[in-house]
Design a protein around this motif. Structure first.
Motif, PDB file in Angstrom:
ATOM      1  N   LYS A 142       0.825  -0.998   0.247  1.00 16.84           N
ATOM      2  CA  LYS A 142      -0.254   0.075   0.168  1.00 16.84           C
ATOM      3  C   LYS A 142       0.808   1.209  -0.231  1.00 16.84           C
ATOM      4  CE  LYS A 142      -4.387   1.347   2.303  1.00 16.84           C
ATOM      5  NZ  LYS A 142      -4.733   1.332   3.802  1.00 16.84           N
TER       6      LYS A 142
ATOM      7  N   LEU B  23       2.721   4.747   0.672  1.00 16.87           N
ATOM      8  CA  LEU B  23       1.619   5.551   1.803  1.00 16.87           C
ATOM      9  C   LEU B  23       1.802   6.827   1.754  1.00 16.87           C
ATOM     10  CD1 LEU B  23       6.186   4.516   4.350  1.00 16.87           C
ATOM     11  CD2 LEU B  23       3.324   4.163   4.891  1.00 16.87           C
ATOM     12  N   GLN B  24       1.316   7.986   2.835  1.00 19.50           N
ATOM     13  CA  GLN B  24       1.007   9.198   1.758  1.00 19.50           C
ATOM     14  C   GLN B  24       1.689   9.825   2.997  1.00 19.50           C
ATOM     15  OE1 GLN B  24      -1.492  10.154  -0.234  1.00 19.50           O
ATOM     16  NE2 GLN B  24      -1.263   7.829  -0.551  1.00 19.50           N
ATOM     17  N   VAL B  25       1.736  11.330   3.320  1.00 14.25           N
ATOM     18  CA  VAL B  25       2.801  12.262   4.089  1.00 14.25           C
ATOM     19  C   VAL B  25       1.837  12.017   4.901  1.00 14.25           C
ATOM     20  CG1 VAL B  25       3.141  14.279   4.272  1.00 14.25           C
ATOM     21  CG2 VAL B  25       3.721  13.542   1.745  1.00 14.25           C
TER      22      VAL B  25
ATOM     23  N   HIS C 196       2.238   9.141   7.376  1.00 17.71           N
ATOM     24  CA  HIS C 196       2.554   7.951   7.707  1.00 17.71           C
ATOM     25  C   HIS C 196       3.577   7.406   8.787  1.00 17.71           C
ATOM     26  CE1 HIS C 196      -1.231   6.570   5.911  1.00 17.71           C
ATOM     27  NE2 HIS C 196      -1.753   7.534   5.990  1.00 17.71           N
TER      28      HIS C 196
ATOM     29  N   GLN D 211       7.371  15.285   0.562  1.00 18.54           N
ATOM     30  CA  GLN D 211       7.784  15.042  -0.803  1.00 18.54           C
ATOM     31  C   GLN D 211       8.726  15.451  -2.200  1.00 18.54           C
ATOM     32  OE1 GLN D 211       4.463  12.168  -2.992  1.00 18.54           O
ATOM     33  NE2 GLN D 211       5.862  12.043  -5.315  1.00 18.54           N
TER      34      GLN D 211
END
Length: 179
Positions: free
Chosen positions: A25, A27-29, A31, A160
């Motif tokens: 899955k 990752l999102q900022v 996490h 990111q």
């Protein structure tokens, strides 16, 4: 200049699962990176030789994953500045280049690339990169190159960027010039 490789993974999630591949899955900022992020072995290309190792030695530092490919000149031009910061803050910062399978830069192509003198022409000492990667590519899903993923010293995916922020001459656009 950013290079977009939006062709994502050609296989569907169902076919990857059917072949026994684990779907990761993205990752999102904000996490936390999973523990296996640090302990999973990756194939590194170091001065033309390959070695398998983990990212464990970088746990507790700011870790920047620097996604690149051989067709991206900007990906390499910034390495001189990045090396400056790596040398200045070796206990606090690690920057790891990552070249994924999606780029189609396999081991043989990278060796030819190195032997072609690109690093010598850019006055870079050598190439150290994770190569033929799928795990990190799935976890962070770079949409363009270069693409930098910042993991803080608390193991949180913090930022990111599509621009190298490890640049001595860069002034962020949101910083008041009068300061």
């Amino acid at each position: 200049m950013l290079f977009n490789l939006s062709e994502a993974w050609a296989q569907s999630a169902e076919s990857r699962t059917a072949e026994g591949q684990i779907e990761i899955k993205p990752l999102q900022v904000g996490h936390r990176v999973p523990d296996e992020f640090w302990t999973k072995e990756h194939l590194f290309l170091i001065n033309g030789d390959t070695v398998r190792k983990t990212l464990e030695e970088h746990r507790g530092k700011i870790l920047v994953l620097d996604f690149w490919f051989t067709g991206c000149t900007k990906c390499l031009v910034h390495q001189k500045e990045i090396n400056y910061f790596k040398e200045k803050y070796p206990e606090d910062l690690a920057v790891i280049m990552v070249n994924s399978k999606r780029t189609r830069d396999d081991h043989e192509k990278l060796i030819r690339y190195i032997q072609g003198g690109v690093f010598r022409n850019l006055q870079l000492p050598n190439l150290i990169s994770i190569i033929e990667d799928e795990y990190l590519d799935q976890m962070f899903s770079p949409a363009a190159y270069p693409n930098y993923f910042w993991i803080n010293d608390q193991n949180i995916f913090q930022l990111q960027t599509f621009r190298n922020l490890l640049d001595q001459s860069y002034v962020a656009p949101f910083i008041d010039e009068k300061l």
